[in-house]
Enzyme design. Structure first.
Site, mmCIF file in Angstrom:
data_model
loop_
_atom_site.group_PDB
_atom_site.id
_atom_site.type_symbol
_atom_site.label_atom_id
_atom_site.label_comp_id
_atom_site.label_asym_id
_atom_site.label_seq_id
_atom_site.Cartn_x
_atom_site.Cartn_y
_atom_site.Cartn_z
ATOM 1 C CE LYS A 1 5.942 7.093 -10.672
ATOM 2 N NZ LYS A 1 4.823 7.308 -9.750
ATOM 3 C CG ASP B 1 4.531 10.304 -8.154
ATOM 4 O OD1 ASP B 1 4.326 10.475 -6.927
ATOM 5 O OD2 ASP B 1 3.878 9.496 -8.839
ATOM 6 C CD GLU C 1 1.605 12.389 -8.878
ATOM 7 O OE1 GLU C 1 1.091 11.251 -8.844
ATOM 8 O OE2 GLU C 1 1.952 12.953 -9.937
ATOM 9 C CG ASP D 1 -1.720 9.575 -7.308
ATOM 10 O OD1 ASP D 1 -2.905 9.202 -7.418
ATOM 11 O OD2 ASP D 1 -0.780 8.917 -7.781
ATOM 12 C CE LYS E 1 -2.695 7.752 -10.904
ATOM 13 N NZ LYS E 1 -1.659 6.981 -10.191
#
Length: 334
Positions: free
Chosen positions: A112, A143, A169, A197, A221
């Protein structure tokens, strides 16, 4: 997103539902405790866990996934286990080895970055520590959760170039911005693929990013896309490589993600389904924890004593039951 299955009676979704509150080992995207509603359908246990800030229109897709996994047709798995990545919160670099040791055998780390209140120097130090942990043969992806501008993305990728990123991401918020980032990366020869995403799971049209040529791969997801069946349609129609991921689910939700990943014909990237390691407790005696860099594809047997031990406060249970009812009405209208 239309719901293809006949809806079970609302009472079947709420009468024996359990709401749990699972503490996280490290704060992650502003969350210290993850709440989820669990209910047992004809197929077994299933999960409803949209983030608390989502309105019912968006959260209703998550309820459709709950129904799909608990009441719908069984997915056709083509693999019995799924390789997963370690997930590294926006922690101090000194904490990195201890966190990554919770993911035995994982060859990939998702880091992250762009955490509010932190600097690019924090990100560089964290990514450096992740690269040192996995070595030259490991994979490091980052991400940013839409928190960068186009220029900030390019600045960060230049600073992180020594660490051979697998991909970046969702660095920016919109599909046109993603396309611009991808063009700038190509023009400057940085060679870092772009993954989408939020532009998939929070979009009214999850295929828009693929049609715009704005990403090299998609993060998929199950819950936000309405379940395994509609998620597989997105995979097929997009025609791009995918990474199947989760949204800080319990092991029940991770089971749904594992079945989705097991049903994707070609899976070239490690999946973000090892996140049971982020919790201090779970709802099963056999959580879907990474072992040898992978998790099994299986249904989870929920333990009643663990449900009771992790039960949310009564007022939170009532809040979740009301949320299910509101999302159910959304599905009835489709």
């Amino acid at each position: 997103m239309p719901h293809a299955l006949p809806l079970p009676p609302l009472d079947d979704l709420t009468r024996d539902a359990h709401v749990v509150a699972l503490p996280l080992r490290n704060r992650f995207r502003g969350v210290d405790v993850r709440e989820a509603l669990l209910v047992e359908g004809p197929n077994g246990w299933t999960e409803f866990s949209p983030f608390v800030e989502y309105e019912s229109a968006e959260a209703s897709a998550w309820l459709a996934a709950t129904i799909d996994f608990g009441w719908g047709p069984a997915p056709v798995a083509v693999r019995s286990s799924v390789l997963v990545n370690a997930t590294l919160p926006a922690v101090d670099a000194a904490l990195v080895p201890g966190i990554l040791r919770r993911y035995p055998g994982c060859r990939t780390v998702k880091v992250k970055v762009a955490e509010p209140g932190q600097s690019l120097a924090h990100d560089v130090a964290r990514v450096r520590a992740a690269r040192e942990f996995v070595g030259d043969s490991g994979r490091v992806r980052i991400d940013a959760n839409t928190n960068w501008s186009i220029d900030q993305t390019l600045e960060a990728l230049e600073a992180l170039a020594p660490f051979a990123l697998e991909y970046v991401e969702q660095p920016v918020r919109t599909v046109p911005e993603l396309a611009a980032v991808r063009d700038r990366i190509a023009a400057e020869g940085l060679g870092v693929p772009v993954a989408a995403d939020e532009s998939v799971r929070k979009a009214t049209d999850p295929l828009a990013v693929a049609r715009a040529g704005a990403a090299d791969l998609l993060v998929i997801k199950a819950q936000p896309l309405g379940g395994i069946t509609p998620a597989l349609r997105v995979v097929q129609d997009a025609g791009l490589p995918v990474v199947v991921s989760s949204a800080i689910d319990t092991s029940v939700g991770l089971s749904m993600g594992a079945y989705l990943a097991a049903s994707v014909p070609s899976l070239d990237h490690d999946c973000g389904l090892g996140t049971a390691a982020m919790f201090t407790s779970d709802v099963t005696r056999e959580p879907l924890l990474p072992s040898g860099g992978a998790i099994d594809v299986r249904r989870v047997d929920v333990d009643v004593d663990l449900l009771r031990a992790s039960a949310a406060a009564p007022e939170r249970r009532e809040w979740w039951l009301a949320r299910v009812a509101a999302c159910y009405r959304q599905l009835e209208q489709r």
